[in-house]
Design a protein around this motif. Structure first.
Motif, PDB file in Angstrom:
ATOM      1  N   THR A   1      35.883  75.620  47.705  1.00  0.00           N
ATOM      2  CA  THR A   1      35.907  75.395  49.836  1.00  0.00           C
ATOM      3  C   THR A   1      36.776  75.242  49.893  1.00  0.00           C
ATOM      4  OG1 THR A   1      34.425  73.490  48.379  1.00  0.00           O
ATOM      5  CG2 THR A   1      35.265  72.949  50.818  1.00  0.00           C
ATOM      6  N   LEU A   2      36.862  76.365  51.179  1.00  0.00           N
ATOM      7  CA  LEU A   2      37.715  76.958  51.797  1.00  0.00           C
ATOM      8  C   LEU A   2      37.704  75.280  53.342  1.00  0.00           C
ATOM      9  CD1 LEU A   2      39.027  80.440  52.911  1.00  0.00           C
ATOM     10  CD2 LEU A   2      38.434  78.610  54.688  1.00  0.00           C
ATOM     11  N   GLY A   3      39.049  75.306  53.867  1.00  0.00           N
ATOM     12  CA  GLY A   3      39.385  74.433  54.541  1.00  0.00           C
ATOM     13  C   GLY A   3      40.174  75.041  55.594  1.00  0.00           C
ATOM     14  N   ILE A   4      39.236  75.291  57.233  1.00  0.00           N
ATOM     15  CA  ILE A   4      40.723  75.392  58.100  1.00  0.00           C
ATOM     16  C   ILE A   4      40.255  74.422  59.433  1.00  0.00           C
ATOM     17  CG2 ILE A   4      39.251  76.640  59.074  1.00  0.00           C
ATOM     18  CD1 ILE A   4      42.086  78.663  59.734  1.00  0.00           C
TER      19      ILE A   4
ATOM     20  N   PRO B   1      36.228  67.507  63.595  1.00  0.00           N
ATOM     21  CA  PRO B   1      37.176  67.482  61.672  1.00  0.00           C
ATOM     22  C   PRO B   1      37.340  69.503  61.356  1.00  0.00           C
ATOM     23  CG  PRO B   1      34.219  67.485  61.761  1.00  0.00           C
ATOM     24  CD  PRO B   1      35.006  67.300  63.132  1.00  0.00           C
ATOM     25  N   MET B   2      37.889  69.094  60.083  1.00  0.00           N
ATOM     26  CA  MET B   2      38.233  70.611  59.393  1.00  0.00           C
ATOM     27  C   MET B   2      36.517  70.764  59.139  1.00  0.00           C
ATOM     28  SD  MET B   2      40.474  71.640  56.379  1.00  0.00           S
ATOM     29  CE  MET B   2      42.332  71.425  57.031  1.00  0.00           C
ATOM     30  N   ASN B   3      37.321  72.731  59.565  1.00  0.00           N
ATOM     31  CA  ASN B   3      36.048  73.847  58.688  1.00  0.00           C
ATOM     32  C   ASN B   3      36.194  73.885  57.530  1.00  0.00           C
ATOM     33  OD1 ASN B   3      34.390  74.640  61.437  1.00  0.00           O
ATOM     34  ND2 ASN B   3      36.466  75.795  61.440  1.00  0.00           N
TER      35      ASN B   3
ATOM     36  N   PHE C   1      30.085  76.306  61.309  1.00  0.00           N
ATOM     37  CA  PHE C   1      31.615  76.335  61.702  1.00  0.00           C
ATOM     38  C   PHE C   1      31.634  75.645  63.262  1.00  0.00           C
ATOM     39  CE2 PHE C   1      35.441  79.162  62.138  1.00  0.00           C
ATOM     40  CZ  PHE C   1      35.924  78.900  60.719  1.00  0.00           C
ATOM     41  N   SER C   2      33.057  75.711  63.817  1.00  0.00           N
ATOM     42  CA  SER C   2      33.363  75.258  64.793  1.00  0.00           C
ATOM     43  C   SER C   2      35.177  76.098  64.798  1.00  0.00           C
ATOM     44  CB  SER C   2      33.494  73.942  65.358  1.00  0.00           C
ATOM     45  OG  SER C   2      32.062  72.633  65.043  1.00  0.00           O
ATOM     46  N   VAL C   3      35.271  76.549  66.138  1.00  0.00           N
ATOM     47  CA  VAL C   3      36.546  76.911  67.112  1.00  0.00           C
ATOM     48  C   VAL C   3      37.051  76.135  68.247  1.00  0.00           C
ATOM     49  CG1 VAL C   3      37.555  79.167  67.766  1.00  0.00           C
ATOM     50  CG2 VAL C   3      35.762  79.397  66.111  1.00  0.00           C
ATOM     51  N   MET C   4      38.188  76.176  68.025  1.00  0.00           N
ATOM     52  CA  MET C   4      38.240  75.124  69.403  1.00  0.00           C
ATOM     53  C   MET C   4      39.330  76.715  70.283  1.00  0.00           C
ATOM     54  SD  MET C   4      41.033  72.635  69.876  1.00  0.00           S
ATOM     55  CE  MET C   4      40.592  70.845  69.936  1.00  0.00           C
ATOM     56  N   LEU C   5      38.758  76.584  71.176  1.00  0.00           N
ATOM     57  CA  LEU C   5      39.876  77.426  71.917  1.00  0.00           C
ATOM     58  C   LEU C   5      40.540  76.663  73.652  1.00  0.00           C
ATOM     59  CD1 LEU C   5      37.186  80.210  72.652  1.00  0.00           C
ATOM     60  CD2 LEU C   5      38.787  80.155  70.481  1.00  0.00           C
TER      61      LEU C   5
END
Length: 348
Positions: free
Chosen positions: A272-275, A239-241, A313-317
């Motif tokens: 709330t910031l979403g990314i 999901p979105m951060n 928080f999650s990051v996709m690489l």
């Protein structure tokens, strides 16, 4: 085929529970619309009202140009595919597919022709003389679909039809259902709690939460521009951060960082910031500190799970991008940032 219109539809049970709050939308002729949301959000109740299996408390329901509020399910020109297939165990596949036509007094020759056509379309020809117990889950689901197809209805209704199948078969069957609907051009309403099914199958998605519509849009609109934090967190895998931030002089501040994105001039204060995880870049010279706790290998890509200022928080690489557990720096793509009101959860 038919257009479906819901005008001020509402469902309240005798005990006062509001299963569906006042709702209005239109499903276009030939469109594939998916109702998605968590358990208890009202999506199946809404589908059952369209089918005539639930009484409408208030509002007007039209299929085509006809108001069907008081029309029996059998007279609404619909075909429904259920989660449990609802096949007759003592009948062959041939008889299961043609049973509805037989009840309507259709001539035997016409029934046989329609059953043969449906069987060819669904790759069931060699199974016509078998009984449901001799079929796999996917084959039983095709039989249920065949029974709907031969009706040649104005509207298909699917109530979580793939929930009983394993993951691989679900992937295959959702492709087949979508291809079948495209081939026939029949309007379809599909209920699911699986956001992946919704994203991959729908022309438009209706996201429901606690009996109300959170957002209606194409899969791309729902994914990239969620209308609320609920939609942002429910739609997308991962999901979105969503992290707490502050608006200060028309710029966003996270953990001491400034000027990540310009804020609406009419709003100032906590947000709330979403990314999305794929819109984050790992960069040793980045503006934001990110502590990586877990590195998840997923073949085509990898996910980094950690924290920004003690917030998840999650990051996709990509599969070839370097990554390791521990402290690193990241940049958030400004054009991909979304801001939400901290109190209401609605997008600014």
């Amino acid at each position: 085929m038919a257009q479906v219109s819901l005008e001020g539809i509402r469902k309240v049970y005798p005990n006062g529970f509001r299963a569906v709050q006042t709702t209005s939308f239109t499903i276009q002729d030939g469109e594939f619309v998916v109702l998605v949301g968590p358990s208890g959000c009202g999506k199946s109740t809404l589908l059952r009202m369209i089918a005539g299996l639930e009484e409408i408390t208030e509002g007007v329901l039209k299929i085509g140009d006809r108001v069907v509020n008081d029309v029996d399910p059998a007279d609404r020109d619909i075909a429904m595919v259920f989660q449990n297939y609802a096949l007759y165990p003592h009948m062959t596949v041939r008889k299961n597919i043609g049973y509805g036509l037989k009840n309507r007094g259709t001539p035997a020759a016409a029934i046989d022709a329609k059953v043969q056509d449906a069987a060819r379309m669904l790759n069931l020809t060699e199974y016509l003389d078998r009984k449901p117990a001799q079929l796999s889950g996917g084959q039983r689901q095709r039989v249920a679909m065949g029974r709907a197809v031969v009706r040649d209805p104005a509207l298909f209704l699917f109530d979580e039809p793939l929930s009983n199948l394993d993951a691989k078969l679900r992937n295959q069957m959702r492709i087949e259902i979508k291809a079948l609907q495209r081939r026939l051009g029949t309007t379809a309403v599909y209920v699911t709690h699986d956001q992946v099914e919704a994203m991959t199958m729908a022309d438009r998605i209706i996201v429901l939460n606690e009996g109300r519509i959170e957002q209606i849009g194409t899969p791309s609109e729902i994914y990239h521009n969620p209308a609320s934090t609920f939609v942002a967190s429910f739609m997308g895998a991962p999901p979105m951060n969503l992290i707490k931030a502050e608006l200060d002089q028309q710029s966003v501040r996270i953990n001491g960082c400034r000027d990540l994105i310009h804020a609406p001039q009419s709003f100032d204060g906590p947000v709330t910031l979403g990314i999305r995880p794929e819109d984050v870049e790992v960069d040793e010279q980045g503006l934001v500190s990110f502590h990586v706790d877990i590195l998840e290998e997923l073949g085509a890509h990898r996910l980094l799970h950690g924290r920004i200022a003690n917030q998840p928080f999650s990051v996709m690489l990509g599969k070839d991008d370097a990554a390791q557990v521990g402290e690193t720096k990241i940049n958030l793509k400004p054009e991909a940032l979304r801001l939400f009101d901290r109190e209401t959860g609605l997008r600014l």
